[in-house]
Design an enzyme around this catalytic site. Sequence first.
Site, PDB file in Angstrom:
ATOM      1  N   ASP A 379       0.781  -1.235   0.091  1.00 10.13           N
ATOM      2  CA  ASP A 379      -0.001  -0.077   0.161  1.00 10.13           C
ATOM      3  C   ASP A 379       0.903   1.158   0.093  1.00 10.13           C
ATOM      4  OD1 ASP A 379      -2.147   1.691   0.219  1.00 10.13           O
ATOM      5  OD2 ASP A 379      -3.367   0.405   1.479  1.00 10.13           O
ATOM      6  N   GLU A 585     -10.647   6.606   4.583  1.00  6.00           N
ATOM      7  CA  GLU A 585      -9.715   5.725   5.183  1.00  6.00           C
ATOM      8  C   GLU A 585      -9.837   6.282   6.693  1.00  6.00           C
ATOM      9  OE1 GLU A 585      -5.682   4.901   3.584  1.00  6.00           O
ATOM     10  OE2 GLU A 585      -6.452   5.608   1.653  1.00  6.00           O
TER      11      GLU A 585
END
Length: 699
Positions: A379, A585
Amino acid sequence: MISVEGSSDRYMSQLSCNHARWSFPCLQRKNSINHAPIATFRHYRSSSLCSFHGKSSEYAVSGILRHQIKMKRLRSLWFIILIIAYWRTVVLAEYLKYKDPKQPLNVRIEDLLGRMTLAEKIGQMSQIEREIAMANPETLKTYFIGSVLSGGGSVPSPQASTEAWVNMVNGIQKVALSTRLGIPVIYGIDAVHGHNNVYKATVFPHNVGLGATRDPALVKKIGAVTALEVRATGIPYVFAPCVAVCRDPRWGRCYESYSEDPKVVQAMTEIIPGLQGDVPPNSQGIPFVAGRRNVAACAKHYVGDGGTYKGINEYNTIVSEHGLLSIHMPPYYSAISKGVSTVMVSYSSWNGVKMHANHFLVTDFLKNKLHFRGFVISDCQGVDRITTPEHANYTYSIETGILAGIDMIMIPYAYTEFISDLTNLVQKNVIPISRIDDAVRRILRVKFTMGLFENPYADPSLADQLGKQEHRDLAREAVRKSLVLLKNGKSANNPVLPLPKKAKKVLVAGCHADNLGYQCGGWTITWQGESGNSLTIGTTILNAIRSTIDPSTPVIYSENPEPDFVKLNEFSYAIVVVGEKPYAETYGDNLNLTIPPPGPSVIHNVCSNVKCVIILISGRPLVIEPYIGTIDALVAAWLPGTEGQGVADVLFGDYGFSGKLPRTWFKSVEQLPLNFGDPHYDPLFPYGFGLTTKPVKEN
């Protein structure tokens, strides 16, 4: 006269034939063979030839013979040179097997891998941000960069056209192809609910809404449409789908999860063959992209990201190995069987071990046990976060992440530090070259499989695919099927929905009714999403209501009406659209899950004074129990995207409600986490709940 014998006569005669155009006046009257060669040889053009006699003539002839021998040797040498050149061309073409699409895949991979320097290999493992590549294109050549990405909101220019996108991506690709080996870059972008970074793209409902449809075939079509729109901008790789199994709605990424039920998430991996094309038989674990109308997909975030403690993003998932494998791993089984090209590692930890550092799960399980043959990507700056604080010991983080089995590192800015540190680690034998070769082999496998070497540039014929009407129609269908009807009237015998199109006067209220950004949510044009109607092209719920209702019916919009205003206007009914504001997020982590203000006051002011339908725009269940008694009808609309017309389609009965809850709707946050099958399961609305209605043709 000159006396010529034996083979000399043959040479002289040949020269006479070949060079008859050369003549000398003093010898033109002579026709004998003894004179012709001298008269026709280029070297002796002066009249002094006429004075050759005796021994001098013999020298002249022997000189001619030497010249002829020399010429023959030169011709032989040229012939040899031509043979060598031809041989080099043929052998070289055969030697560059990686450029030949007729060669078997593994032959191409090994041929190219064998030619690569360490610098070129490490370059392939590096993914940098678009901004870096555009600011200094030579970076791509200097460091042999293998991949470029657009992060959330990273675009060529505001409201960039497809042409601008294509020119940017093609320009980056052109630089990459100019390197010694000409290895194309793979350009990646987040396309998590359509091509969501791009102006005018079709934005579909977020995954939580698609999970409510329970329609894998629909999701596959959405994948195919998304692929076309992404390819329209020249991009061949998407960081999607998210196959997390969200077990706690307090998690800020819960809307990226199809369901709390791993079986539903597994079913929805049908989006992968939509994006990539249907995998051929007997190809399990091998990455597959059907052609230029498809894109490479990425299953994320491996693994357990939806099960973190209290839903805290990037935190620790505390669960047994059995729990991990039975709840969070099943979607990856399906993704791999469908040929997913890449897998992205989660920021989160499993029982205290960072996933970016977990050799057992990344290498032993994913690669070796599940036989995943594509590449594993980190990521964004995920390797940095192996340490706390992040980037505290970058060399250690690189060593740990690469040895765990991560193949491509999403840097995206600190590429020089990454490349330098990884190079030193390999040169010092801390990281074996075999690990580097495994990573590069996997990256090349994906690039070859998707046809990047043969078709590195954008297909201009796809430019008209972005935001195409057929695509918007599909998104509208997805919105209709995603809506979950939780309440319909204060008694079962007195339903409110569907609403009549013809009425005396209708009130539409709430800050989400006329806000395209709010109904699309996070990951829309920018990372965190935006407010307002100018961010992209679409239909707000208010405009959808106005275009659906009978033209004779007045529609009054008031974002936050006062109670007296509602009373005095004698509305036939009210539609109140409230919910969460966009987030993504960690910014979406929420421990209380209440409806943000002014939502509660709007519900109170309207529903206390007129028959009301609440449309809740959210990425997850919210606290609704305090208001449920005053609400006449309640619709969970999730984050529907750009096609708000799908909401009006169902509200007014052109289509029936059919959606089912993809996750449990809790009574209070004190119950969380609460999932179907838990002991003492006592929800407000259980997993799978959803009232249905039938279309009303006469409406």
